[in-house]
Design an enzyme around this catalytic site. Structure first.
Site, PDB file in Angstrom:
ATOM      1  N   PHE A 110       0.871  -0.996  -0.019  1.00  0.00           N
ATOM      2  CA  PHE A 110       0.055   0.008  -0.044  1.00  0.00           C
ATOM      3  C   PHE A 110       0.768   1.217  -0.019  1.00  0.00           C
ATOM      4  CE2 PHE A 110       0.964   0.050   4.605  1.00  0.00           C
ATOM      5  CZ  PHE A 110       0.495   1.208   5.032  1.00  0.00           C
ATOM      6  N   LYS A 111       2.172   1.091   0.344  1.00  0.00           N
ATOM      7  CA  LYS A 111       2.822   2.269   0.324  1.00  0.00           C
ATOM      8  C   LYS A 111       3.120   3.051  -0.993  1.00  0.00           C
ATOM      9  CE  LYS A 111       3.479   1.633   4.719  1.00  0.00           C
ATOM     10  NZ  LYS A 111       4.923   1.459   5.444  1.00  0.00           N
ATOM     11  N   ASP A 112       2.999   2.188  -1.999  1.00  0.00           N
ATOM     12  CA  ASP A 112       3.202   2.546  -3.382  1.00  0.00           C
ATOM     13  C   ASP A 112       2.187   3.702  -3.940  1.00  0.00           C
ATOM     14  OD1 ASP A 112       5.162   0.896  -4.329  1.00  0.00           O
ATOM     15  OD2 ASP A 112       3.812  -0.800  -4.651  1.00  0.00           O
TER      16      ASP A 112
END
Length: 500
Positions: A110-112
């Protein structure tokens, strides 16, 4: 829109906040005036993910024009950076439960969703601030942030990035993702310590006058890619907004109907973005904080006491192996009624005693929006097994923690009748040992051997970001004592200076 510190009246422009990350007094930046109740379904219906991001960011980064934001967003979210055209697709488990898949980016986490955009925001802020020094992004990671930040900033002109991660605190695949990172401006270092050690060190660096003066003389300015930076945090609000639109579009809920969200979180940035989405008008009922055995956050929502003086555990959900949650300070700012003096007092208590507490009255108020729960590693593996065998859907261990907390709340009669969304934070193939154990498969030294076995059972193909990684050479491998982190940073500063 300007930004202020959580600890004082310090106030800065959006570009300054993006560029510097941490406030000069050690606090975190928050909007000077939060844009409350500015979003509704009619305004958002029919919009693409990119258009939703543009709407959200227009309320925070007013220093950029509509066209500038549009160009940055188009560069961040496209078919090259995300494998699903929806960016954040919604998977329906049953009539009462959906999973919002946040892991379709370049590093499968999800950091993307924020770190694909953040480099563009930072570069534009640097130009606005007329900053001619080289930027050195200093980042601590418990697994996913490091790789996403490295991938986002690799080869970005005028910018360098250095990532620290706990040598025994990430999955074998997360470790390979970082150790094999390409780019002429990247540096990766494992440390003998945990994530809290790395994160606490970097916070000290940002406020250390001598270290910053040394970097300045070398033509280097420190910044951060952790969610302490507003450029990381506010793009995350968009996927809660997008999830709401998808729920209505697919008939899971009606327009304006409330839904609950279960979020696996360690540093509190992911769930805080959901809280901000709610403040902006998205009808989120309750935000449920899901923890592993490092359950400092879920305990807080039960007792109103944040107590770091407890054992630290290395678990099968490593991205949540955190006891000092950075973004929690922003949450305390709003719990206190935006009282910076009170926040400064609480943070001082945490630093000196490892403990702070809110009043009984404050606890009652925050429980209207938040709840917490946790499960252990054995329960996590059991959830992965259960969901795969019953639904044919494979969870990563962090999402399994959220699912397990959801199940436990309903078993204990604490679940609501509202539709619930679990925020799925990573692709399961990033954690092959845990998945093998959950599916009763043999583990192996090579994570790719385990993925071959998992794929043979599940039929899930090896994602291209991992397939591309398989035959790349290791570039960064040796770990250092945490006491040597300062020297490692100074040495990288010297190398940046020599190159320029």
């Amino acid at each position: 829109m300007n930004f202020r510190s959580t600890r004082s009246s310090e106030c800065v422009s959006p570009s300054f906040a993006l560029l510097h990350g941490l406030a000069q007094d050690g606090g975190l930046y928050v909007p000077e005036s939060f844009p409350e109740n500015v979003l509704d379904y009619k305004q958002l219906a029919g919009k693409t993910y990119q258009e939703i991001v543009a709407v959200v960011l227009s309320h925070f980064f007013t220093n950029f024009s509509d066209e500038e934001r549009k160009q940055m967003i188009a560069s961040a979210y496209n078919e090259e950076t995300f494998r699903d055209e929806q960016i954040v697709p919604l998977h329906s488990m049953d009539t009462d439960l959906s999973i919002s898949e946040l892991f379709h980016g370049r590093t499968l986490a999800f950091k993307d969703l924020a770190l694909s955009l953040f480099p563009y925001l930072l570069t534009a802020a640097k130009k606005q601030e007329k900053e001619d020094r080289n930027i050195l992004i200093l980042t601590a990671t418990s697994g996913d942030t490091g790789k996403a930040a490295l991938e986002g900033f690799k080869n970005v002109p005028g910018t360098n990035i250095m990532v620290f991660y706990p040598s025994e605190g990430v999955s074998p695949m997360q470790k390979q993702q970082m150790q094999k990172q390409e780019g002429n401006n990247v540096n990766v270092s494992a440390i003998y310590g945990n994530f809290d050690d790395a994160q606490s060190f970097l916070k000290r660096v940002f406020t250390n006058k001598a270290v910053n003066e040394y970097a300045d003389k070398k033509g280097v300015l420190f910044s951060s890619a952790n969610s302490i930076n507003v450029g990381r945090l506010f793009p995350q609000v968009a996927y809660y907004v997008s999830t709401y639109v998808s729920l209505v579009d697919t008939g899971c809920i009606n327009e304006g109907e409330a839904f609950d969200v279960v979020v696996p979180t360690g540093n509190f940035g992911n769930i805080l973005a959901g809280y901000f989405a709610k403040k902006m008008g998205i009808p989120i009922g309750q935000l449920i904080c899901a923890s592993n055995k490092n359950n400092v956050l879920s305990d807080f929502f039960e007792t109103g006491i944040y107590d770091m003086k407890r054992p630290f555990y290395t678990t099968s959900s490593p991205s949540m192996d955190i006891l000092l949650s950075s973004n929690f300070e922003r949450f305390l700012f709003y719990v206190s009624g935006e009282n910076a003096g009170k926040v400064a007092q609480w943070e001082k208590e945490l630093q000196t005693t490892g403990r702070m507490a809110v009043t009984t009255e404050s606890l009652k108020i925050l429980r209207k929006d938040f709840a917490g729960g946790w499960i252990n590693d054995a329960e996590t593996r059991a959830v992965i097994n259960h969901v795969y065998n019953d639904y044919g859907y494979l969870l990563d261990p962090h999402t399994a923690v959220a699912y397990g907390v959801y199940l436990n709340r309903h078993k204990q009669g604490m679940g609501s009748s509202r539709h619930t969304v679990i925020m799925s934070t990573a692709h399961p193939y990033k954690f092959p040992p845990v998945i093998c154990e959950a599916l009763a498969l043999k583990t192996a030294a090579d994570p790719f051997d385990m993925l071959t076995d998992i794929g043979a059972v599940t039929g899930i193909a090896l994602p291209k970001p991992l397939a591309d990684l398989q035959n790349k050479p290791v570039r960064f491998s040796d770990a250092i004592p945490k006491e040597e982190m300062k020297q490692a940073v100074l040495s990288f500063v010297d190398s940046i200076s020599q190159k320029s």
